[in-house]
Design a protein around this motif. Structure first.
Motif, PDB file in Angstrom:
ATOM      1  N   GLY A   1       0.925  -1.297  -0.131  1.00  0.00           N
ATOM      2  CA  GLY A   1      -0.007   0.328   0.015  1.00  0.00           C
ATOM      3  C   GLY A   1       0.816   1.301  -0.004  1.00  0.00           C
ATOM      4  N   ASP A   2       2.045   1.252   0.408  1.00  0.00           N
ATOM      5  CA  ASP A   2       2.721   2.510   0.588  1.00  0.00           C
ATOM      6  C   ASP A   2       2.268   3.229   1.855  1.00  0.00           C
ATOM      7  OD1 ASP A   2       4.846   4.223   0.002  1.00  0.00           O
ATOM      8  OD2 ASP A   2       4.099   4.870  -1.744  1.00  0.00           O
ATOM      9  N   TYR A   3       2.661   4.417   2.073  1.00  0.00           N
ATOM     10  CA  TYR A   3       2.389   5.364   3.076  1.00  0.00           C
ATOM     11  C   TYR A   3       2.741   4.829   4.343  1.00  0.00           C
ATOM     12  CZ  TYR A   3      -0.041   9.363   4.672  1.00  0.00           C
ATOM     13  OH  TYR A   3      -0.463  10.649   5.053  1.00  0.00           O
ATOM     14  N   TYR A   4       2.128   3.975   4.705  1.00  0.00           N
ATOM     15  CA  TYR A   4       2.220   3.230   6.306  1.00  0.00           C
ATOM     16  C   TYR A   4       3.314   2.127   6.247  1.00  0.00           C
ATOM     17  CZ  TYR A   4      -1.917   5.710   7.505  1.00  0.00           C
ATOM     18  OH  TYR A   4      -2.926   6.960   7.436  1.00  0.00           O
ATOM     19  N   THR A   5       3.513   1.365   4.891  1.00  0.00           N
ATOM     20  CA  THR A   5       4.101   0.199   4.960  1.00  0.00           C
ATOM     21  C   THR A   5       4.826   0.529   3.578  1.00  0.00           C
ATOM     22  OG1 THR A   5       2.809  -1.023   3.454  1.00  0.00           O
ATOM     23  CG2 THR A   5       2.466  -1.067   5.851  1.00  0.00           C
ATOM     24  N   MET A   6       5.714  -0.710   3.205  1.00  0.00           N
ATOM     25  CA  MET A   6       6.525  -0.451   1.705  1.00  0.00           C
ATOM     26  C   MET A   6       5.394  -0.680   0.559  1.00  0.00           C
ATOM     27  SD  MET A   6       8.165  -4.418   1.617  1.00  0.00           S
ATOM     28  CE  MET A   6       6.998  -5.812   1.931  1.00  0.00           C
ATOM     29  N   GLY A   7       5.731   0.112  -0.290  1.00  0.00           N
ATOM     30  CA  GLY A   7       5.094   0.339  -1.522  1.00  0.00           C
ATOM     31  C   GLY A   7       5.323  -0.432  -2.503  1.00  0.00           C
ATOM     32  N   PRO A   8       4.692  -0.747  -3.635  1.00  0.00           N
ATOM     33  CA  PRO A   8       4.977  -1.464  -4.830  1.00  0.00           C
ATOM     34  C   PRO A   8       6.520  -1.830  -5.115  1.00  0.00           C
ATOM     35  CG  PRO A   8       3.212  -0.367  -5.262  1.00  0.00           C
ATOM     36  CD  PRO A   8       3.888   0.411  -4.071  1.00  0.00           C
ATOM     37  N   ASP A   9       7.294  -1.097  -5.094  1.00  0.00           N
ATOM     38  CA  ASP A   9       8.748  -0.863  -5.544  1.00  0.00           C
ATOM     39  C   ASP A   9       9.503  -1.865  -4.614  1.00  0.00           C
ATOM     40  OD1 ASP A   9       8.255   0.606  -7.748  1.00  0.00           O
ATOM     41  OD2 ASP A   9       9.024   2.487  -6.895  1.00  0.00           O
ATOM     42  N   ASP A  10       9.186  -1.396  -3.306  1.00  0.00           N
ATOM     43  CA  ASP A  10      10.087  -2.150  -2.310  1.00  0.00           C
ATOM     44  C   ASP A  10       9.478  -3.559  -1.979  1.00  0.00           C
ATOM     45  OD1 ASP A  10      12.041  -0.346  -1.867  1.00  0.00           O
ATOM     46  OD2 ASP A  10      11.269   0.386   0.190  1.00  0.00           O
ATOM     47  N   ALA A  11       8.152  -3.792  -2.237  1.00  0.00           N
ATOM     48  CA  ALA A  11       7.308  -5.005  -2.178  1.00  0.00           C
ATOM     49  C   ALA A  11       8.083  -5.991  -3.232  1.00  0.00           C
ATOM     50  CB  ALA A  11       5.867  -5.019  -2.232  1.00  0.00           C
ATOM     51  N   LEU A  12       8.263  -5.221  -4.404  1.00  0.00           N
ATOM     52  CA  LEU A  12       8.918  -6.389  -5.519  1.00  0.00           C
ATOM     53  C   LEU A  12      10.336  -6.782  -5.082  1.00  0.00           C
ATOM     54  CD1 LEU A  12       9.009  -7.467  -8.267  1.00  0.00           C
ATOM     55  CD2 LEU A  12       9.470  -5.145  -9.141  1.00  0.00           C
ATOM     56  N   ARG A  13      11.056  -5.638  -4.649  1.00  0.00           N
ATOM     57  CA  ARG A  13      12.234  -6.054  -4.157  1.00  0.00           C
ATOM     58  C   ARG A  13      12.274  -7.317  -2.994  1.00  0.00           C
ATOM     59  NH1 ARG A  13      15.237  -0.694  -2.705  1.00  0.00           N
ATOM     60  NH2 ARG A  13      17.126  -1.896  -2.587  1.00  0.00           N
ATOM     61  N   SER A  14      11.254  -7.160  -2.110  1.00  0.00           N
ATOM     62  CA  SER A  14      11.101  -8.041  -1.114  1.00  0.00           C
ATOM     63  C   SER A  14      10.885  -9.295  -1.615  1.00  0.00           C
ATOM     64  CB  SER A  14      10.092  -7.752  -0.236  1.00  0.00           C
ATOM     65  OG  SER A  14      10.326  -6.317   0.504  1.00  0.00           O
ATOM     66  N   VAL A  15       9.999  -9.474  -2.625  1.00  0.00           N
ATOM     67  CA  VAL A  15      10.031 -10.693  -3.395  1.00  0.00           C
ATOM     68  C   VAL A  15      11.087 -11.332  -3.941  1.00  0.00           C
ATOM     69  CG1 VAL A  15       8.912 -11.951  -5.335  1.00  0.00           C
ATOM     70  CG2 VAL A  15       7.602 -10.288  -4.091  1.00  0.00           C
TER      71      VAL A  15
END
Length: 233
Positions: free
Chosen positions: A168-182
């Motif tokens: 979601g971004d804002y309160y948590t990681m957003g799409p870019d960092d979620a992709l890096r997390s994958v």
């Protein structure tokens, strides 16, 4: 054995495994995306990742109604046992610690980078994610609310069948960092959570899934609130 997971909206999840209902971060009342009502939620075990109201949610009411055990960090477990909540079936773990239930289900607390103040202002300890091992050996990682962090690579060494990541971004990681997390976690499947509940966390989950497909070997699964995904060993 059958293991399947249902997204209930926001970060609320229902895991069914070996006949056991595991309810995670049951924010249902007041959740505009909630797929079920709190009074209809089944639970043998309730997991609370951190103290914010959109994760503690209806945990106390559901535990009182169903007789479910509640597992969280130590500080939240103490808060749950105090009046007016007065829960007695509680496990208070800390990061890196886990507990294996008689059913064979194991839950281990992982790091998460976020806040954890409880709804009444009490100290909610450190936020956490969950590494869940089902009785049939499936590994499920619910990152809950977090930023990306490098030790996700160590969690991935467990050999994950499924990861649940906020985008979601804002309160948590957003799409870019979620992709890096994958890319760090290398799960077989990934389901995005914690998005589109409120305007600040609006995201295009399908666009994110397309990037996961293009850049990793992980299979993204986009669920609508209320939909199920079945995991197979």
């Amino acid at each position: 054995m059958s293991t399947k997971i249902r997204w209930l909206g926001h970060s609320a999840l229902l895991l069914e495994t070996n006949g056991e209902n595991v309810l995670i971060d049951p924010f249902l009342t007041g959740n505009p995306k909630a797929a079920i009502r709190a009074e209809d939620a089944p639970a043998d075990l309730v997991l609370i990742s951190h103290g914010h109201g959109d994760h503690v949610g209806d945990a106390v009411a559901i535990a009182n109604r169903t007789g479910a055990t509640v597992l969280s960090n130590y500080e939240i477990s103490c808060w749950l046992q105090k009046p007016p909540r007065n829960l007695t079936k509680v496990h208070g773990l800390q990061h890196g610690g886990g507990f294996t239930f008689p059913t064979g289900l194991r839950v281990k607390l992982t790091l998460a980078f976020h806040g954890s103040e409880l709804p009444d202002g009490s100290n909610g300890g450190n936020p956490a994610g969950f590494l869940i091992t089902t009785p049939d050996g499936l590994k499920i990682y619910d990152a809950a609310d977090t930023a990306m962090f490098g030790d996700m690579a160590l969690i991935g060494e467990e050999g994950l069948d499924l990861a649940l990541l906020p985008i979601g971004d804002y309160y948590t990681m957003g799409p870019d960092d979620a992709l890096r997390s994958v890319k760090l976690l290398k799960p077989k499947h990934v389901i995005p959570i914690h998005y589109n509940t409120f305007p600040p966390i609006t995201q295009d989950a399908q666009a994110w899934a397309d990037r996961v497909k293009a850049e990793t070997s992980t299979t993204p699964v986009i669920l609508q609130p209320g939909e199920w995904f079945e995991l197979k060993k």
